[in-house]
Design a protein around this motif. Structure first.
Motif, PDB file in Angstrom:
ATOM      1  N   ARG A 530     -10.868   8.994  34.169  1.00  0.00           N
ATOM      2  CA  ARG A 530     -11.834   8.210  34.958  1.00  0.00           C
ATOM      3  C   ARG A 530     -12.180   6.891  34.274  1.00  0.00           C
ATOM      4  N   ALA A 531     -12.043   6.867  32.940  1.00  0.00           N
ATOM      5  CA  ALA A 531     -12.317   5.625  32.195  1.00  0.00           C
ATOM      6  C   ALA A 531     -11.105   4.696  32.177  1.00  0.00           C
ATOM      7  N   GLY A 532      -9.977   5.129  32.794  1.00  0.00           N
ATOM      8  CA  GLY A 532      -8.791   4.286  32.889  1.00  0.00           C
ATOM      9  C   GLY A 532      -7.817   4.450  31.751  1.00  0.00           C
ATOM     10  N   ASN A 533      -8.038   5.388  30.843  1.00  0.00           N
ATOM     11  CA  ASN A 533      -7.141   5.602  29.707  1.00  0.00           C
ATOM     12  C   ASN A 533      -6.159   6.719  30.076  1.00  0.00           C
ATOM     13  N   ASP A 534      -5.131   6.350  30.863  1.00  0.00           N
ATOM     14  CA  ASP A 534      -4.199   7.361  31.381  1.00  0.00           C
ATOM     15  C   ASP A 534      -3.397   8.039  30.266  1.00  0.00           C
ATOM     16  N   ARG A 535      -3.039   7.266  29.229  1.00  0.00           N
ATOM     17  CA  ARG A 535      -2.237   7.853  28.156  1.00  0.00           C
ATOM     18  C   ARG A 535      -2.999   8.967  27.447  1.00  0.00           C
ATOM     19  N   LEU A 536      -4.243   8.685  27.089  1.00  0.00           N
ATOM     20  CA  LEU A 536      -5.044   9.696  26.410  1.00  0.00           C
ATOM     21  C   LEU A 536      -5.377  10.855  27.352  1.00  0.00           C
ATOM     22  N   ALA A 537      -5.599  10.543  28.628  1.00  0.00           N
ATOM     23  CA  ALA A 537      -5.866  11.598  29.609  1.00  0.00           C
ATOM     24  C   ALA A 537      -4.681  12.555  29.688  1.00  0.00           C
ATOM     25  N   PHE A 538      -3.459  11.994  29.751  1.00  0.00           N
ATOM     26  CA  PHE A 538      -2.274  12.850  29.874  1.00  0.00           C
ATOM     27  C   PHE A 538      -2.103  13.723  28.634  1.00  0.00           C
ATOM     28  N   GLN A 539      -2.393  13.169  27.461  1.00  0.00           N
ATOM     29  CA  GLN A 539      -2.269  13.958  26.237  1.00  0.00           C
ATOM     30  C   GLN A 539      -3.177  15.193  26.278  1.00  0.00           C
ATOM     31  N   TRP A 540      -4.415  14.983  26.761  1.00  0.00           N
ATOM     32  CA  TRP A 540      -5.348  16.109  26.809  1.00  0.00           C
ATOM     33  C   TRP A 540      -4.992  17.091  27.936  1.00  0.00           C
ATOM     34  N   TYR A 541      -4.450  16.545  29.052  1.00  0.00           N
ATOM     35  CA  TYR A 541      -3.998  17.454  30.105  1.00  0.00           C
ATOM     36  C   TYR A 541      -2.874  18.349  29.581  1.00  0.00           C
ATOM     37  N   ALA A 542      -1.961  17.751  28.802  1.00  0.00           N
ATOM     38  CA  ALA A 542      -0.843  18.535  28.262  1.00  0.00           C
ATOM     39  C   ALA A 542      -1.347  19.623  27.315  1.00  0.00           C
ATOM     40  N   LYS A 543      -2.334  19.256  26.457  1.00  0.00           N
ATOM     41  CA  LYS A 543      -2.907  20.254  25.556  1.00  0.00           C
ATOM     42  C   LYS A 543      -3.623  21.355  26.343  1.00  0.00           C
ATOM     43  N   ALA A 544      -4.342  20.943  27.391  1.00  0.00           N
ATOM     44  CA  ALA A 544      -5.051  21.930  28.207  1.00  0.00           C
ATOM     45  C   ALA A 544      -4.077  22.866  28.897  1.00  0.00           C
ATOM     46  N   ALA A 545      -2.967  22.306  29.382  1.00  0.00           N
ATOM     47  CA  ALA A 545      -1.956  23.143  30.040  1.00  0.00           C
ATOM     48  C   ALA A 545      -1.398  24.170  29.067  1.00  0.00           C
ATOM     49  N   ASP A 546      -1.127  23.723  27.837  1.00  0.00           N
ATOM     50  CA  ASP A 546      -0.626  24.658  26.816  1.00  0.00           C
ATOM     51  C   ASP A 546      -1.652  25.729  26.485  1.00  0.00           C
ATOM     52  N   ALA A 547      -2.941  25.396  26.651  1.00  0.00           N
ATOM     53  CA  ALA A 547      -4.014  26.357  26.355  1.00  0.00           C
ATOM     54  C   ALA A 547      -4.320  27.262  27.540  1.00  0.00           C
ATOM     55  N   GLY A 548      -3.570  27.090  28.656  1.00  0.00           N
ATOM     56  CA  GLY A 548      -3.711  27.993  29.789  1.00  0.00           C
ATOM     57  C   GLY A 548      -4.455  27.453  30.984  1.00  0.00           C
ATOM     58  N   SER A 549      -4.797  26.179  30.997  1.00  0.00           N
ATOM     59  CA  SER A 549      -5.495  25.600  32.150  1.00  0.00           C
ATOM     60  C   SER A 549      -4.511  25.354  33.288  1.00  0.00           C
ATOM     61  N   LYS A 550      -4.691  26.037  34.401  1.00  0.00           N
ATOM     62  CA  LYS A 550      -3.771  25.904  35.534  1.00  0.00           C
ATOM     63  C   LYS A 550      -3.880  24.537  36.191  1.00  0.00           C
TER      64      LYS A 550
END
Length: 564
Positions: A530-550
């Motif tokens: 939402r703050a416009g930092n797509d690169r950092l957002a994607f990194q955290w989405y990837a970590k969340a996905a690995d942690a089981g977030s559907k």
């Protein structure tokens, strides 16, 4: 229709008649310790039948003093068969005479010892009281005691006993006669077979009739008698005839008889058929019958399934069946368990087998955590029957996960709450929330949260948050994060972000993510997005996905699918 689920539900709801019937069901399957516990529960609830059966089991097990106390209470409650049992306990020569066996593993309703030619006016009066109260065994014993003084009256009581149509009582009289009046024994066992009552008692009597005839050298008549019984009794009668044929080496006929009885619903025949098939090298055919018998609580079938699984190299399945058999009171499985699981766990199982309620719960909890729910349920049931709070909670939660067990599960959770389990309060709140009974869920969560339950704090805050009760929601979120609850960290961050307090929100998202919580990682990614930092957002989405977030996994997949 299988009556067991209804019995279990009613017993969990403190229906003492169901408790007694459940005890009977367990006793038939040789689960004496668990049966005694249900008789004790029924007795404590005021059930005279439970008092009487508990008294008999205690006395037969050597605890005569407590057994007598319960029998006296049963007599005081008007339970006629207990009068006979109490009379036997009261005999001065009890220790010398011993207990006469009744059914295999079943103390029945009565205790039998010898009159042994010794007369006691007080004991004779017990038989008279029992006879007048309508107990068939009392009628017979009073007929024996009164024969010297009033032969006509003795005959009247004897005829009344013979006409009772209660195969259990007739069988007990037969057992008494077998020991002390052998010329009469066959008559009483035959009456038990012909009585219109419990097929299990009738089948047991039929076996004894055959044994008595065999002892007299009348082997053909013994087999003929069993065949006649099989026709009149049904599946259990077929089963006992099959057992005789198997003992005499007639395996083909035994298999056919077992199969007929099993197809008509006899679980004992299912187990015996499977055992015969295994002995004949037909394990594939045996397995379905063993599974049906095991489902009906037969520990031997569970043990046999473990043997098959071990032979096929399925260690995990074998361990599950061994643990179920141990819960069903088959001590023979302890040695195979010692060879397949850690020594510490075997020691815990040994404590549970020795009727330690805390160990029962601990075994059940560990098994539930490892996904071995069938074995977990049996151990938790044993612990719950002792009113161990954690076991009642664990059993209630386990059962509530399945539609068929939900009502019984809720009953156990309520009992655990009454016993002081805060965790059960939170678990029942979760159940109520799933049922969309939000107000009840909130009150249960609040009750547990106020008692210090961290998960309840977090869940209560979330339900309040959903209803826009934000002040109280924040209070409980902060109470929960103070106890390091990861879910509360991400949810508190979300509440703060909505309120525009992004700096503190980010702090809680980062703190939650550091615990490995996928929701906090996803929330952090969303904030950066939402703050416009797509690169950092994607990194955290990837970590969340690995942690089981559907939801994070879906976002990562969409991003990669577009080549971004």
């Amino acid at each position: 229709m299988n009556p067991l689920p209804t019995l279990r539900l009613l017993a969990a709801q403190d229906d003492f008649a169901a408790m007694v019937e459940l005890g009977d069901w367990l006793l038939v399957r040789r689960r004496k310790s668990e049966a005694m516990q249900w008789y004790r529960n029924a007795a404590a609830a005021g059930a005279a039948a439970g008092m009487a059966k508990l008294g008999v089991m205690l006395a037969r097990g050597g605890n005569v003093r407590e057994g007598k106390v319960w029998l006296e209470q049963a007599v005081g409650a008007g339970h006629a068969p207990a009068i006979v049992s109490l009379g036997m306990v009261e005999r001065d020569d009890l220790a010398a005479a011993g207990w006469a066996p009744v059914a295999d593993g079943d103390p029945g309703t009565y205790l039998l010892t010898a009159l042994a030619g010794q007369r006691s006016p007080a004991i004779d009066d017990r038989w008279r009281q029992a006879a007048v109260a309508g107990d068939p065994v009392g009628m017979y014993l009073w007929s024996v005691a009164s024969a010297d003084n009033a032969e006509d009256e003795a005959g009247r009581w004897r005829r009344a006993a013979a006409a009772c149509e209660d195969p259990a009582a007739l069988r007990v009289i037969g057992e008494y006669c077998r020991k002390w009046r052998p010329d009469e024994a066959l008559e009483w066992y035959r009456l038990a077979v012909a009585a219109d009552g419990d097929p299990l008692e009738r089948a047991g009597a039929a076996v004894t009739v055959a044994e008595l005839l065999d002892a007299q050298g009348q082997h053909s008549r013994a087999e003929e008698s069993l065949r006649e019984s099989a026709d009149s009794i049904g599946p259990l009668g077929l089963g006992v005839l099959a057992e005789r044929q198997e003992r005499h080496g007639r395996a083909d006929e035994a298999e056919g008889l077992y199969r007929r009885a099993a197809e008509q619903g006899s679980t004992r025949a299912m187990n015996n058929l499977a055992g015969l098939l295994l002995a004949r090298g037909r394990a594939v055919e045996a397995r379905p019958w063993l599974q049906k018998a095991a489902g009906d609580g037969f520990a031997e079938a569970m043990n046999n399934l473990a043997v098959i699984e071990l032979e096929e190299g399925n260690r995990a399945a074998a361990v599950s069946w061994l643990l179920q058999a141990a819960a069903a009171e088959n001590a023979a499985v302890l040695e195979p368990l010692r060879q397949t699981v850690a020594p510490e766990f075997v020691a815990l199982v040994r404590s549970a087998v020795a009727d330690d309620p805390v160990a029962m719960n601990d075994v059940g909890a560990l098994l539930a955590q490892s996904g071995m729910t069938a074995a977990a349920e049996l151990w938790l049931r044993r612990g719950a029957a002792t009113r161990q709070p954690d076991a009642m909670d664990g059993l209630g939660w386990l059962l509530s996960q399945y539609p068929a067990g939900r009502a019984e599960g809720e009953a156990w959770l309520l009992k655990a709450i009454t016993a002081g389990s805060v965790n059960a309060c939170c678990n029942l709140a979760v159940v109520r929330e799933r049922q969309l009974r939000k107000d009840e869920a909130k009150e249960l969560y609040r009750r547990a949260a106020e008692a210090g339950h961290v998960l309840a704090m977090s869940n209560l805050a979330w339900t309040l948050d959903q209803d826009d009760e934000l002040v109280e929601a924040e209070h409980w979120y902060r109470r929960a994060v103070a106890q390091s609850n990861p879910r509360a960290m991400s949810n508190l961050g979300w509440l703060l972000e909505r309120r525009g307090e992004t700096t503190e929100a980010e702090y809680w998202f980062v703190k939650g993510a550091a615990t490995g919580d996928g929701n906090a990682m996803h929330a952090l990614g969303a904030m950066y997005g939402r703050a416009g930092n797509d690169r950092l957002a994607f990194q955290w989405y990837a970590k969340a996905a690995d942690a089981g977030s559907k939801i994070a996994a879906e976002k990562v997949a969409r991003r990669r699918g577009t080549g971004g």
